[in-house]
Design an enzyme around this catalytic site. Structure first.
Site, PDB file in Angstrom:
ATOM      1  N   HIS A 246      44.252  38.907  33.196  1.00 52.20           N
ATOM      2  CA  HIS A 246      43.949  40.341  33.363  1.00 52.20           C
ATOM      3  C   HIS A 246      44.194  40.814  34.798  1.00 52.20           C
ATOM      4  CE1 HIS A 246      39.443  39.114  34.001  1.00 52.20           C
ATOM      5  NE2 HIS A 246      40.052  39.160  35.165  1.00 52.20           N
TER       6      HIS A 246
ATOM      7  N   HIS B  69      35.032  43.607  37.975  1.00 54.38           N
ATOM      8  CA  HIS B  69      35.271  43.173  39.355  1.00 54.38           C
ATOM      9  C   HIS B  69      34.493  44.057  40.328  1.00 54.38           C
ATOM     10  CE1 HIS B  69      38.452  41.656  36.774  1.00 54.38           C
ATOM     11  NE2 HIS B  69      38.520  40.636  37.599  1.00 54.38           N
TER      12      HIS B  69
ATOM     13  N   GLU C 292      37.144  31.883  36.573  1.00 52.77           N
ATOM     14  CA  GLU C 292      36.777  32.867  35.548  1.00 52.77           C
ATOM     15  C   GLU C 292      37.373  32.509  34.189  1.00 52.77           C
ATOM     16  OE1 GLU C 292      38.366  36.592  36.936  1.00 52.77           O
ATOM     17  OE2 GLU C 292      40.392  36.147  36.234  1.00 52.77           O
TER      18      GLU C 292
ATOM     19  N   HIS D 284      43.999  30.977  40.477  1.00 55.94           N
ATOM     20  CA  HIS D 284      44.162  31.871  41.624  1.00 55.94           C
ATOM     21  C   HIS D 284      42.930  31.823  42.504  1.00 55.94           C
ATOM     22  CE1 HIS D 284      41.899  34.467  38.839  1.00 55.94           C
ATOM     23  NE2 HIS D 284      41.665  35.353  39.808  1.00 55.94           N
TER      24      HIS D 284
HETATM   25 FE   FE2 Z   1      38.935  38.654  36.849  1.00 57.05          FE
END
Ligand code: FE2
Length: 442
Positions: A12, A59, A240, A193
């Site tokens: 996402h 976020h 995540e 990431h």
């Molecule tokens: Fe995220």
């Protein structure tokens, strides 16, 4: 009954929405994103699910650290796009499915997942960046969503195994929902990431491929990993990806991977995948789950004058509860006291809601879906004691109700230092302005 028709996994990253909004379809840097999402869009167009359960994390756009929760289920009727700093993306709001969401909420709580619930919040790129390339949406989305927001940014967070088990409970919830619905589970996030600190820019495509293998064939291994192990292999923000385990837990042990792709254009490994293969629901388990879901409140309907503030009431009466809740804001209560009609208009209250407040119809508001603790705030602002409200809800005079108390003279409210006309506290005979006592008395 509702059925899970499969699971979709999609990263996402904001890049997906950026590429879509700026029409980078033919740009060689961005075209692999469109290419990799196309099979997912085609699968959805062919299968035509009624509802997508969108598993994502916010976020720090709509959920902040003043109240952070692990598993937040969206029960509202509509979901707009969040402004993440320079205006919201130009996408229409997507319909929610309050009935299914509320049932899922009851079922997950019955299975001892202590959920939080939200409505009337905007959803950020965690949900809308993949969704915008998964479905056509002009002028409207072809599907409803139930958002499941995971708090994965402030530690401690749930274990990977807990995410996995939540998926198993989610499956029991969906498959025991009585109405016929086709439901697809969409898991978002990751892959590897890290966006913060000196390690920003960390990627590990080798681990990403291994993760995708394990996700399909051996999710138990992934469920046993710690957050630190995910962070070491895939970056701290890449951890995540445990959100995917909730989708995996909602599918059968054996799944068929219908599509899988991976692309690493910049900071985040972008993966897309489709999994099919859920066993037929076991009718005995479905029936048992329905009884289990209903058991906690079974019998409460026999308690006269008792109205549990359920998710259904919360969604139905959100607007008037929100209006009354804002009595905790000095400007709002001032506006209400000075010019109630304009204040009602600004809040978009329905005529019925305005009438209930105008007439201080304490019992009517309760029947409508207002929670008691909003009534006592309105009482504090308008100079009505809690005891007046209790009496009005019972359909009695204050004096009649007071005779049932051990200390009949005890009158009080939650009014604080801004309180004005607490006539019942200062004048003989507990007087209160007639128009504030309201309806509901005999
Ligand atoms: Fe995220």
């Amino acid at each position: 009954m509702a059925r899970i028709i499969g699971g979709i996994a999609a990263s996402h990253t904001p890049t997906i929405g950026f590429a879509y909004d700026r029409n980078k379809r033919d740009d060689p840097v961005w075209s692999p994103i469109f290419h990799n999402f196309a099979p997912l869009a085609a699968w959805l167009a062919e299968k035509r699910p009624d509802v997508l359960v969108m598993i994502y994390n916010d976020h720090v756009s709509s959920f902040f650290f003043d109240h952070y929760s692990a598993f937040a289920l969206g029960v509202g009727p509509e979901w707009p796009v969040a402004d993440e700093g320079a205006g919201a993306r130009d996408l229409p709001p997507v319909r929610g499915h309050p009935q299914l969401a509320s049932y899922i909420g009851h079922s997950l709580m019955a299975d001892e997942f202590d959920m939080s619930f939200f409505q009337h919040r905007a959803l950020d790129h965690g949900c809308f960046s993949p969704l915008s390339v998964l479905c056509p949406h002009d002028p409207e989305w072809p599907v409803s969503i139930v958002p499941l927001q995971m708090g994965v940014l402030q530690f401690p967070i749930p274990t990977a195994r807990r995410f996995y088990k939540l998926g198993q409970a989610l499956r029991r919830a969906i498959e025991s929902y009585p109405d016929d619905l086709k439901v697809a589970i969409v898991a978002t996030g990751g892959l590897s990431h890290q966006v913060h600190g000196e390690r920003a820019g960390f990627n590990n495509p080798g681990w990403d491929e291994r993760f995708l293998d394990l996700f399909e064939r051996d999710p138990e291994q992934l469920a046993a990993m710690t957050t630190a192990e995910y962070a070491e292999l895939g970056g701290l923000e890449g951890a995540e990806v445990v959100m995917w385990l909730t989708m995996r837990g909602a599918l059968s042990a054996n799944v068929t991977c219908m599509h899988r792709s991976y692309y690493l254009p910049s900071m985040t490994g972008i993966a897309t995948a489709i999994y099919e293969g859920t066993d037929e629901p076991n009718p005995a388990i479905v029936e048992r789950q329905r009884r289990h879901v209903a058991s906690e409140l079974a019998g409460v309907e026999r308690l006269e004058g008792t109205y549990p503030f359920t998710l259904e009431r919360s969604v139905k009466a959100f607007r008037i509860n929100d209006y009354l809740h804002r009595m905790v804001e000095p400007n709002h209560r001032e506006a209400f006291l000075c010019d109630p009609e304009s204040s009602f208009e600004m809040a978009g209250l329905s005529e019925q809601e305005r009438d209930l407040i105008r007439r201080r119809d304490w019992r009517g508001m309760m029947h409508y879906g207002v929670i008691f603790f909003m009534l006592e705030k309105l009482g504090a602002v308008t100079g009505v004691s809690n005891l007046h409200i209790y009496a009005a809800m019972r359909g009695e005079t204050l004096e009649t109700f007071q005779r049932t108390r051990n200390a009949p003279g005890a009158l009080y409210s939650v009014a604080g230092k801004d309180a004005t006309h607490l006539g019942w506290d200062t004048l003989p005979g507990h007087s209160v302005r007639e128009q504030d006592v309201g309806a509901g008395r005999d």
